[in-house]
Motif scaffolding. Structure first.
Motif, PDB file in Angstrom:
ATOM      1  N   LEU A  63       0.833  -1.198   0.000  1.00  0.00           N
ATOM      2  CA  LEU A  63       0.000   0.000   0.000  1.00  0.00           C
ATOM      3  C   LEU A  63       0.871   1.253   0.000  1.00  0.00           C
ATOM      4  CD1 LEU A  63      -2.583  -1.141   2.713  1.00  0.00           C
ATOM      5  CD2 LEU A  63      -2.682  -1.481   0.228  1.00  0.00           C
ATOM      6  N   ILE A  64       0.339   2.321  -0.590  1.00  0.00           N
ATOM      7  CA  ILE A  64       1.047   3.600  -0.658  1.00  0.00           C
ATOM      8  C   ILE A  64       0.254   4.629   0.128  1.00  0.00           C
ATOM      9  CG2 ILE A  64       1.981   5.382  -2.173  1.00  0.00           C
ATOM     10  CD1 ILE A  64       1.967   3.299  -4.446  1.00  0.00           C
ATOM     11  N   ASP A  65       0.878   5.221   1.123  1.00  0.00           N
ATOM     12  CA  ASP A  65       0.263   6.310   1.883  1.00  0.00           C
ATOM     13  C   ASP A  65       0.608   7.611   1.174  1.00  0.00           C
ATOM     14  OD1 ASP A  65      -0.545   8.270   3.662  1.00  0.00           O
ATOM     15  OD2 ASP A  65       0.218   7.248   5.438  1.00  0.00           O
ATOM     16  N   VAL A 247      -8.540  10.836   2.782  1.00  0.00           N
ATOM     17  CA  VAL A 247      -7.668  10.494   3.898  1.00  0.00           C
ATOM     18  C   VAL A 247      -8.461   9.914   5.059  1.00  0.00           C
ATOM     19  CG1 VAL A 247      -5.951  12.237   3.291  1.00  0.00           C
ATOM     20  CG2 VAL A 247      -7.767  12.807   4.935  1.00  0.00           C
ATOM     21  N   GLN A 248      -7.749   9.144   5.868  1.00  0.00           N
ATOM     22  CA  GLN A 248      -8.338   8.571   7.067  1.00  0.00           C
ATOM     23  C   GLN A 248      -8.720   9.656   8.072  1.00  0.00           C
ATOM     24  OE1 GLN A 248      -9.659   6.023  10.073  1.00  0.00           O
ATOM     25  NE2 GLN A 248      -9.320   5.629   7.905  1.00  0.00           N
ATOM     26  N   CYS A 249      -7.857  10.653   8.227  1.00  0.00           N
ATOM     27  CA  CYS A 249      -8.091  11.706   9.217  1.00  0.00           C
ATOM     28  C   CYS A 249      -8.947  12.822   8.624  1.00  0.00           C
ATOM     29  CB  CYS A 249      -6.760  12.260   9.720  1.00  0.00           C
ATOM     30  SG  CYS A 249      -5.760  11.026  10.572  1.00  0.00           S
ATOM     31  N   LEU A 286      -2.859   1.494  10.952  1.00  0.00           N
ATOM     32  CA  LEU A 286      -3.719   0.762  10.030  1.00  0.00           C
ATOM     33  C   LEU A 286      -4.623   1.708   9.235  1.00  0.00           C
ATOM     34  CD1 LEU A 286      -4.806  -2.245  12.299  1.00  0.00           C
ATOM     35  CD2 LEU A 286      -2.781  -2.014  10.869  1.00  0.00           C
ATOM     36  N   GLY A 287      -4.242   2.982   9.141  1.00  0.00           N
ATOM     37  CA  GLY A 287      -5.106   3.981   8.541  1.00  0.00           C
ATOM     38  C   GLY A 287      -5.464   3.716   7.098  1.00  0.00           C
ATOM     39  N   ILE A 288      -4.517   3.266   6.292  1.00  0.00           N
ATOM     40  CA  ILE A 288      -4.827   3.000   4.882  1.00  0.00           C
ATOM     41  C   ILE A 288      -5.757   1.799   4.777  1.00  0.00           C
ATOM     42  CG2 ILE A 288      -3.893   2.509   2.592  1.00  0.00           C
ATOM     43  CD1 ILE A 288      -3.251   5.314   3.665  1.00  0.00           C
ATOM     44  N   LEU A 289      -5.493   0.762   5.544  1.00  0.00           N
ATOM     45  CA  LEU A 289      -6.400  -0.386   5.554  1.00  0.00           C
ATOM     46  C   LEU A 289      -7.786   0.017   6.034  1.00  0.00           C
ATOM     47  CD1 LEU A 289      -4.199  -3.307   6.945  1.00  0.00           C
ATOM     48  CD2 LEU A 289      -5.070  -3.047   4.619  1.00  0.00           C
ATOM     49  N   ARG A 290      -7.864   0.858   7.043  1.00  0.00           N
ATOM     50  CA  ARG A 290      -9.158   1.297   7.566  1.00  0.00           C
ATOM     51  C   ARG A 290      -9.930   2.095   6.502  1.00  0.00           C
ATOM     52  NH1 ARG A 290     -10.259   1.110  12.921  1.00  0.00           N
ATOM     53  NH2 ARG A 290     -11.593   2.951  12.743  1.00  0.00           N
ATOM     54  N   THR A 291      -9.218   2.925   5.746  1.00  0.00           N
ATOM     55  CA  THR A 291      -9.873   3.695   4.699  1.00  0.00           C
ATOM     56  C   THR A 291     -10.359   2.785   3.577  1.00  0.00           C
ATOM     57  OG1 THR A 291      -8.437   5.557   5.242  1.00  0.00           O
ATOM     58  CG2 THR A 291      -9.619   5.680   3.168  1.00  0.00           C
TER      59      THR A 291
END
Length: 386
Positions: A63-65, A247-249, A286-291
Motif C-alpha cells: 500500500l502507498i500512503d 484520507v483517514q483523518c 492501520l489507517g490506509i487499511l481502515r480507509t
C-alpha cells in the motif's frame, strides 16, 4: 539478491483499476523486482533461493500512503512518537509520500531555510532506505520570496514534491500559480490543501482556489479534517481531471460522497488514499487499511478496486515504479487474509464486510520486512517460508 517465488496464491490483486484481479497464482521475484507473474509452470527455468507458500491467501501490491507529514527519521514531535513509520509497515504500507514537513520544530520560513529543509529531508529519507522504509520526503512548503532559480536548484538536488499549498505563507492563487508553474516545469508533483484550516497559519481552501492553481493532487478532498461542501466536491470532479485524495483523518461522509460520484462517472482512477498523519487526529498505523475498508464496505465499491486506489492509482499519479503486480515493477508486496473470526472467507470478503484484513507478510524491494503483522488481527492461514 535472492530469487523468491510466491506459490499457491488464492487471489492476486494487481493494483490496476481496469483489471484489478489477476487469474495468475504464482509470482517470481528476482533482484528486488517482479520477474514473472503467471501459473506454476513459470517456475521452470528459475533457480529459487526461497519459496513463500501463501496457502491460498491474497497477494496485493504494497500500500502507498499518499499523505504523511514526516520530520527527519522515524520520529514525530507532533505526537511524540518513535517508529510510527515502521508501525505502518505492519499495516501493509510499503511507500510513504510526504505532503510537507510542517512539524519540524522551529521550521524555517524564509526562502533559503524552506529550500534547505526540503533538500535535507529528501536526502535524509533516501539514506533511510537501508532500514527498509520507502519514504519520499522533502516536499517543499511554499513560502513568499521563492524564485524560479530555487526550484531549479531543488530539482537538481532531487526534490520532486511540493507540500500542500496553503501550509506556508503562500496562500492566495495569484501568489501560488507562478511557483506551481515553476515546480511543474522542473518535474515536481504538487499537492494542495483542500478544506478548512488544519494547523495555525494554514488557510481555508475551496474549489475556486484549487481550480485556479491546478495542483497535481487535491489533498484530502474529504477534509484535513474539515471538508469542503458536496457542491464544491462536484466542481472538482466535473471541472478538473486532477487526482482527488481521500484520507483517514478526514470527513467520512464526504469520502463516501466523493467515491460514489466518481463511480457513477466510471472515474475511480482519480482517487488516491492517504492517512494525513501525524496530525492532531493522531497516528493510525492501520489507517490506509481502515480507509480501504470504509470505502469498500460503506460506499459499495468492490474491494479490489479500492485496493487499486491505494496502490496503482497513487503510483501512477506520482510516477512511482511500484503499486502494481506486473513484471518489471518493484517487488513491494503484501500477503493479506481474512482475520480470524471474520465472516469473510478471504481478504476481499473481509474488506467488503468492513473487517480489517490480516497482514501475513510484507515485502519491500524483494526483502521480507514483516512476517505476521504486530498490528492487524491474526490471519486465518499462515505463509510457509522455505
Amino acid at each position: 539478491m535472492a530469487t523468491i517465488a510466491f506459490i499457491n496464491i488464492g487471489t492476486i490483486l494487481t493494483g490496476d483499476m481496469d483489471e484489478p484481479i489477476s487469474q495468475a497464482n504464482t509470482i517470481v521475484v528476482q533482484d528486488g523486482k517482479i520477474a514473472r507473474v503467471g501459473n506454476a509452470d513459470i517456475l521452470e527455468g528459475f533457480k529459487l533461493d526461497k519459496t513463500i507458500d501463501v496457502s491460498g491467501m491474497t497477494v496485493a501490491p504494497g500500500l502507498i500512503d499518499s499523505h504523511v507529514h514526516p520530520v527527519i527519521g522515524d520520529y514525530t514531535p507532533r505526537q511524540k512518537t518513535q517508529d510510527y513509520l515502521d508501525s505502518a509497515i505492519h499495516g501493509g504500507v510499503t511507500t510513504f509520500i510526504s505532503a510537507g514537513e510542517p512539524h519540524v520544530p522551529g521550521r524555517p520560513k524564509d526562502p533559503a531555510g524552506t529550500k534547505a529543509l526540503a533538500i535535507l529531508a529528501h536526502k535524509s529519507f533516501n539514506n533511510l532506505r537501508s532500514s527498509g522504509l520507502k519514504v519520499h520526503g522533502g516536499a517543499v512548503i511554499l513560502e513568499k520570496g521563492l524564485v524560479e532559480a530555487d526550484f531549479a536548484e531543488m530539482a537538481k538536488e532531487g526534490v520532486w514534491l511540493v507540500g500542500e499549498v496553503g501550509l506556508g505563507s503562500v496562500k492566495k492563487p495569484e501568489d501560488a500559480v507562478p511557483m506551481v508553474n515553476w515546480a511543474k516545469k522542473y518535474g515536481m508533483k504538487v499537492a494542495m490543501h483542500t478544506g478548512g484550516t488544519s494547523i495555525p497559519g494554514s488557510s481555508v481552501v475551496g474549489a475556486d482556489d484549487i481550480i485556479a492553481v491546478q495542483p497535481t493532487v487535491s489533498s484530502h478532498i474529504n477534509g484535513g479534517p474539515t471538508a469542503i461542501s458536496p457542491q464544491e466536491v462536484d466542481r472538482l470532479i466535473n471541472e478538473t481531471t486532477m487526482a482527488l485524495e481521500i484520507v483517514q483523518c478526514g470527513n467520512p461522509k464526504i469520502a463516501d460522497y466523493t467515491v460514489r460520484q466518481l463511480a457513477a462517472k466510471d472515474d475511480l482512477g482519480r482517487v488516491i488514499l492517504g492517512n494525513d498523519s501525524p496530525s492532531g487526529s493522531g497516528i493510525i498505523p492501520l489507517g490506509i487499511l481502515r480507509t480501504i475498508c470504509l470505502i469498500a464496505s460503506m460506499s459499495d465499491i468492490p474491494a479490489e478496486k479500492v485496493v487499486a486506489m491505494a496502490t496503482g492509482n497513487t503510483a501512477r499519479v506520482f510516477g512511482l515504479d511500484t503499486g502494481l503486480i506486473k513484471e518489471g515493477k518493484e517487488a513491494d508486496l503484501i500477503v493479506i487474509d481474512t482475520p480470524i473470526g471474520s465472516i469473510g472467507s478471504n481478504a476481499l470478503e473481509a474488506i467488503a464486510a468492513g473487517d480489517i484484513p490480516a497482514v501475513a507478510l510484507v515485502m519491500i524491494d524483494g526483502i521480507i520486512k514483516a512476517n505476521k503483522s504486530r498490528n492487524t488481527p491474526p490471519s486465518a492461514r499462515d505463509c510457509i517460508v522455505g
